[in-house]
Design a protein around this motif. Sequence first.
Motif, PDB file in Angstrom:
ATOM      1  N   SER A  67       0.869  -1.171   0.000  1.00 57.86           N
ATOM      2  CA  SER A  67       0.000   0.000   0.000  1.00 57.86           C
ATOM      3  C   SER A  67       0.902   1.217   0.000  1.00 57.86           C
ATOM      4  N   SER A  68       0.301   2.384  -0.149  1.00 56.81           N
ATOM      5  CA  SER A  68       1.112   3.600  -0.218  1.00 56.81           C
ATOM      6  C   SER A  68       1.880   3.836   1.079  1.00 56.81           C
ATOM      7  N   VAL A  69       1.254   3.573   2.215  1.00 61.06           N
ATOM      8  CA  VAL A  69       1.945   3.812   3.477  1.00 61.06           C
ATOM      9  C   VAL A  69       3.096   2.838   3.674  1.00 61.06           C
ATOM     10  N   THR A  70       2.951   1.601   3.185  1.00 61.73           N
ATOM     11  CA  THR A  70       4.050   0.646   3.327  1.00 61.73           C
ATOM     12  C   THR A  70       5.236   1.034   2.446  1.00 61.73           C
ATOM     13  N   VAL A  71       4.962   1.676   1.312  1.00 60.37           N
ATOM     14  CA  VAL A  71       6.056   2.164   0.468  1.00 60.37           C
ATOM     15  C   VAL A  71       6.879   3.194   1.229  1.00 60.37           C
ATOM     16  N   TYR A  72       6.204   4.126   1.897  1.00 63.05           N
ATOM     17  CA  TYR A  72       6.909   5.134   2.686  1.00 63.05           C
ATOM     18  C   TYR A  72       7.623   4.510   3.883  1.00 63.05           C
ATOM     19  N   LEU A  73       6.989   3.523   4.500  1.00 60.30           N
ATOM     20  CA  LEU A  73       7.622   2.843   5.635  1.00 60.30           C
ATOM     21  C   LEU A  73       8.896   2.137   5.194  1.00 60.30           C
ATOM     22  N   HIS A  74       8.864   1.503   4.047  1.00 62.17           N
ATOM     23  CA  HIS A  74      10.047   0.805   3.545  1.00 62.17           C
ATOM     24  C   HIS A  74      11.176   1.789   3.253  1.00 62.17           C
ATOM     25  N   ASN A  75      10.842   2.929   2.668  1.00 63.99           N
ATOM     26  CA  ASN A  75      11.861   3.944   2.414  1.00 63.99           C
ATOM     27  C   ASN A  75      12.403   4.527   3.717  1.00 63.99           C
ATOM     28  N   LEU A  76      11.547   4.639   4.728  1.00 67.10           N
ATOM     29  CA  LEU A  76      11.996   5.103   6.035  1.00 67.10           C
ATOM     30  C   LEU A  76      12.996   4.118   6.635  1.00 67.10           C
TER      31      LEU A  76
END
Length: 343
Positions: A67-76
């Motif tokens: 999901s979009s939030v998991t994409v940001y979490l992975h980049n974090l």
Amino acid sequence: MDFLSGLRGNSSVTSPTVAGSMSSPQLDPSASLCLMLLSSILFLVGLLLNGFTLRFYLCRAQHGTSSSVTVYLHNLVVADVLLCLSIPLRVAHYASTSSAIQWLYCNFGATAFYLNMYASILFMGFIAANRYLRIVHPLGTHLLQKVQAAYVISTLTWLFLLVTMGTYIGLSLLTEPTVTSDRHNASCDRQQSTQLHLLYMVIHSCCAAIFFSVLVCLVFFYYSTTCKVVQLQRKHLGVRASRCKKLARARRNMLVLVSGFCVCFVPYHLVRLPYVFAVGHRGGGHTLLYLKEMTVMLSILNICLDPIIYFILCKASPGHRAPPEQGRHLRSSTQAFVRQCSC
């Protein structure tokens, strides 16, 4: 910001310098030792936690859900791992008298450290915005909630930071640095060419603006979420109890994100702004140097707090929920990791 001050010490022998003629504030040997020990402890703890988080991410990626939030979490997670890997060079800078170590740290170590720090700041802002959009658009119809949009935003973020870093390093190297081996110098602010100073001020101003913009957005998101929860609790107390519980959980997650952000980054930026202007003036710089170094330790603490935020948000993210046959009885993200990665 230190993203650039880490490089400012590398000034040209032939270029005029802005701060080269002034005595630079320096840390005492005991203070350098304390900072070295604190950095080492945070490095070990952060490496352990982020290594665990990275392994968890790799295991979850096998399910192919996102999901979009998991994409940001992975980049974090990536930003935190890279930031963690840059800490040993900072420790070496505190401990070593070698000119080569000082040159390497001032040109690459400090820059990589602060690049990934600002990457963490931006991705935490993106995560908060995504959680807020899930409240405003619970069906996920907003363009910024799409996975493709998250990938594009993440790519552009890394490109922006890398281009900025590359530009600064390139100018620093082109102006032929003069490296000193002062044992007690814990900062690279001693010398600075005119060109480097101008670029430093421009990038510093942009990064300060980015940070405070993200901070304002985080406070706004949390305030709006709180108002939404209170509004629903008053209007639909018995009818929409489940909806209220979801919003209350979203508010709690937002509070965790905002709290971690403020603890780690607000003190540094409040000290960093006056420190930048004190570098070129006599007086006050010594105290600000100590305050800056202490707030840098708080920024490093972020690599230990982000894995906790990661697991909290993973539990609330649809893209990170385990299949029913695997996740029915999972009560925490840690248990999910053990079940799915034990094989």
